[in-house]
Design a protein around this motif. Sequence first.
Motif, mmCIF file in Angstrom:
data_model
loop_
_atom_site.group_PDB
_atom_site.id
_atom_site.type_symbol
_atom_site.label_atom_id
_atom_site.label_comp_id
_atom_site.label_asym_id
_atom_site.label_seq_id
_atom_site.Cartn_x
_atom_site.Cartn_y
_atom_site.Cartn_z
ATOM 1 N N ALA A 146 115.083 13.815 83.874
ATOM 2 C CA ALA A 146 115.388 14.973 82.945
ATOM 3 C C ALA A 146 114.215 15.916 82.896
ATOM 4 C CB ALA A 146 115.919 14.666 81.411
ATOM 5 N N ALA A 147 113.673 16.311 83.977
ATOM 6 C CA ALA A 147 112.460 17.218 83.952
ATOM 7 C C ALA A 147 112.572 18.502 83.520
ATOM 8 C CB ALA A 147 112.115 17.305 85.527
ATOM 9 N N ALA A 148 113.819 18.807 83.123
ATOM 10 C CA ALA A 148 113.861 20.569 82.397
ATOM 11 C C ALA A 148 114.211 20.302 81.049
ATOM 12 C CB ALA A 148 115.144 21.066 83.026
ATOM 13 N N GLY A 149 114.149 18.976 80.519
ATOM 14 C CA GLY A 149 114.417 18.799 78.971
ATOM 15 C C GLY A 149 113.250 19.028 78.142
ATOM 16 N N GLY A 150 113.178 18.640 76.874
ATOM 17 C CA GLY A 150 112.015 18.889 75.901
ATOM 18 C C GLY A 150 111.098 18.085 76.473
ATOM 19 N N VAL A 151 111.123 16.624 76.598
ATOM 20 C CA VAL A 151 110.045 15.758 77.064
ATOM 21 C C VAL A 151 109.739 16.274 78.432
ATOM 22 C CG1 VAL A 151 109.148 13.437 77.461
ATOM 23 C CG2 VAL A 151 110.542 14.042 75.420
ATOM 24 N N GLY A 152 110.692 16.375 79.196
ATOM 25 C CA GLY A 152 110.426 16.725 80.645
ATOM 26 C C GLY A 152 109.729 17.794 81.015
ATOM 27 N N THR A 153 110.049 18.820 80.255
ATOM 28 C CA THR A 153 109.105 20.173 80.611
ATOM 29 C C THR A 153 107.799 19.955 80.206
ATOM 30 O OG1 THR A 153 109.918 21.006 78.537
ATOM 31 C CG2 THR A 153 111.178 21.876 80.641
ATOM 32 N N ALA A 154 107.686 19.327 78.952
ATOM 33 C CA ALA A 154 106.042 18.935 78.621
ATOM 34 C C ALA A 154 105.377 18.018 79.739
ATOM 35 C CB ALA A 154 106.105 18.329 77.449
ATOM 36 N N ALA A 155 106.196 16.997 80.073
ATOM 37 C CA ALA A 155 105.563 16.084 80.957
ATOM 38 C C ALA A 155 105.211 16.572 82.122
ATOM 39 C CB ALA A 155 106.453 14.818 81.131
ATOM 40 N N LEU A 290 99.319 24.975 78.549
ATOM 41 C CA LEU A 290 100.368 24.251 78.385
ATOM 42 C C LEU A 290 101.588 25.083 77.499
ATOM 43 C CD1 LEU A 290 99.767 20.701 77.320
ATOM 44 C CD2 LEU A 290 100.247 21.328 79.492
ATOM 45 N N GLU A 291 102.586 25.227 77.839
ATOM 46 C CA GLU A 291 103.607 26.098 77.309
ATOM 47 C C GLU A 291 104.832 25.160 76.478
ATOM 48 O OE1 GLU A 291 106.587 29.812 78.323
ATOM 49 O OE2 GLU A 291 105.296 28.867 79.890
ATOM 50 N N VAL A 292 105.170 25.452 75.363
ATOM 51 C CA VAL A 292 106.340 24.996 74.515
ATOM 52 C C VAL A 292 107.648 25.842 75.355
ATOM 53 C CG1 VAL A 292 107.610 24.441 72.631
ATOM 54 C CG2 VAL A 292 105.093 23.995 72.624
ATOM 55 N N ILE A 293 108.349 25.128 76.094
ATOM 56 C CA ILE A 293 109.658 25.797 76.588
ATOM 57 C C ILE A 293 110.918 26.021 75.415
ATOM 58 C CG2 ILE A 293 111.234 25.976 78.350
ATOM 59 C CD1 ILE A 293 108.375 26.707 79.096
ATOM 60 N N VAL A 294 111.163 26.912 74.749
ATOM 61 C CA VAL A 294 112.095 26.871 73.962
ATOM 62 C C VAL A 294 113.288 27.331 74.487
ATOM 63 C CG1 VAL A 294 113.113 27.876 71.739
ATOM 64 C CG2 VAL A 294 110.744 27.295 71.902
ATOM 65 N N GLY A 295 114.300 26.417 74.736
ATOM 66 C CA GLY A 295 115.448 26.564 75.588
ATOM 67 C C GLY A 295 116.595 27.519 74.800
ATOM 68 N N GLU A 296 116.888 27.222 73.486
ATOM 69 C CA GLU A 296 118.117 27.839 72.531
ATOM 70 C C GLU A 296 117.917 27.682 71.236
ATOM 71 O OE1 GLU A 296 121.147 30.320 72.626
ATOM 72 O OE2 GLU A 296 120.421 29.366 74.459
ATOM 73 N N THR A 297 118.034 28.655 70.234
ATOM 74 C CA THR A 297 117.953 28.536 68.912
ATOM 75 C C THR A 297 119.269 28.647 68.208
ATOM 76 O OG1 THR A 297 117.399 30.850 68.718
ATOM 77 C CG2 THR A 297 115.766 29.351 68.911
ATOM 78 N N PHE A 298 119.552 27.878 67.269
ATOM 79 C CA PHE A 298 120.767 27.978 66.445
ATOM 80 C C PHE A 298 120.501 28.144 65.196
ATOM 81 C CE2 PHE A 298 121.705 25.669 70.218
ATOM 82 C CZ PHE A 298 123.058 25.957 70.797
ATOM 83 N N ASP A 299 121.245 28.709 64.261
ATOM 84 C CA ASP A 299 121.196 28.729 62.730
ATOM 85 C C ASP A 299 121.436 27.202 62.362
ATOM 86 O OD1 ASP A 299 121.401 30.418 60.120
ATOM 87 O OD2 ASP A 299 123.054 29.077 60.125
#
Length: 323
Positions: A146-155, A290-299
């Motif tokens: 899951a390299a494109a997920g939250g942990v994955g993009t950080a790892a 390092l960059e935090v990748i924010v994929g989507e925001t919801f209310d």
Amino acid sequence: MRAIEITEFGGTETMNVVDRDVPDPGEGQVRIEVRAAGVNFADIMQRRGHYHGGPEPTYVPGMEVAGVVDAVGEGVDREEGERVVSLVGRGGYAEYAVADAGGLFDVPESMSFEEAAGFPVQFLTAHNVLHEWGGLEEGESVLIHAAAGGVGTAAVQIAREAGAETFGTASSREKLDLASDLGLDHPINYTEEDFAARVNDLTDGDGVDLVLDGIGGETTQESLTCLTHFGRMVSYGAASGEPGHPDTATLLFNNQRVIGYHLGQGMARDPQRVMQAVGPLTEMLADGTLEVIVGETFDLGDAAEAHEYIENRESSGKVVLVP
């Protein structure tokens, strides 16, 4: 205040927007006016009732928040108005949340609250499973599921900075392109090819030194088939919905290790081991390494939709709720 309540274990229909009293901070705590709350797969597992040691309904989910200190409890050396991010365990899907003052991180002005909400769980987990638990060394190779997920993009980014050769799986070309842009050396679409066979092909049959397994199920044993002799796997989740069942015959024959990791239990039982990652992570985030990748925001009111977005495997990077 608005908050999300989970009234029983089950699907997203159990998530309701309610009006709750604003919580008061106790001794050693602060109250945070939440500007962004991180959504994690662990939240989904808790909602389903599949999270070992998770909360019992009725409860407010959410384990990490970013925002502004709104009130301080007795014995706390913090000022109202400070920009902070914190792990909260639960209660993050709300307009206000209470956190232990000792677990706060300052949010630099250059970082948005949405980005800050993607830091604690994902980046601490990624650094810990790579280094403090996984023992990654320069020149080694690592497979990141899951390299494109939250942990994955950080790892991917942390492993890149450690000088490791990186292999990563994802379900689409778009997700793999994102991971590649972050430094992934060998992107693998697991829906189109056998990831273990591909890793073995790329490594001339040697396999990788380290596997990060947040998937569980069949993926765990399949990963062992592309793990080198004396290699190690860190198991930190079960996104498949099923725990992994590694074959001990494989482990003993190849002198391999499977290491368990749980952020919450790590914090409770050996916080120093977990938190030693904060220094290097803060430095690399501050200087842009390092960059935090924010994929989507919801209310906040659309928290159920955010859960479905992750469950349907549509997400990349961090999913965030904004009150």
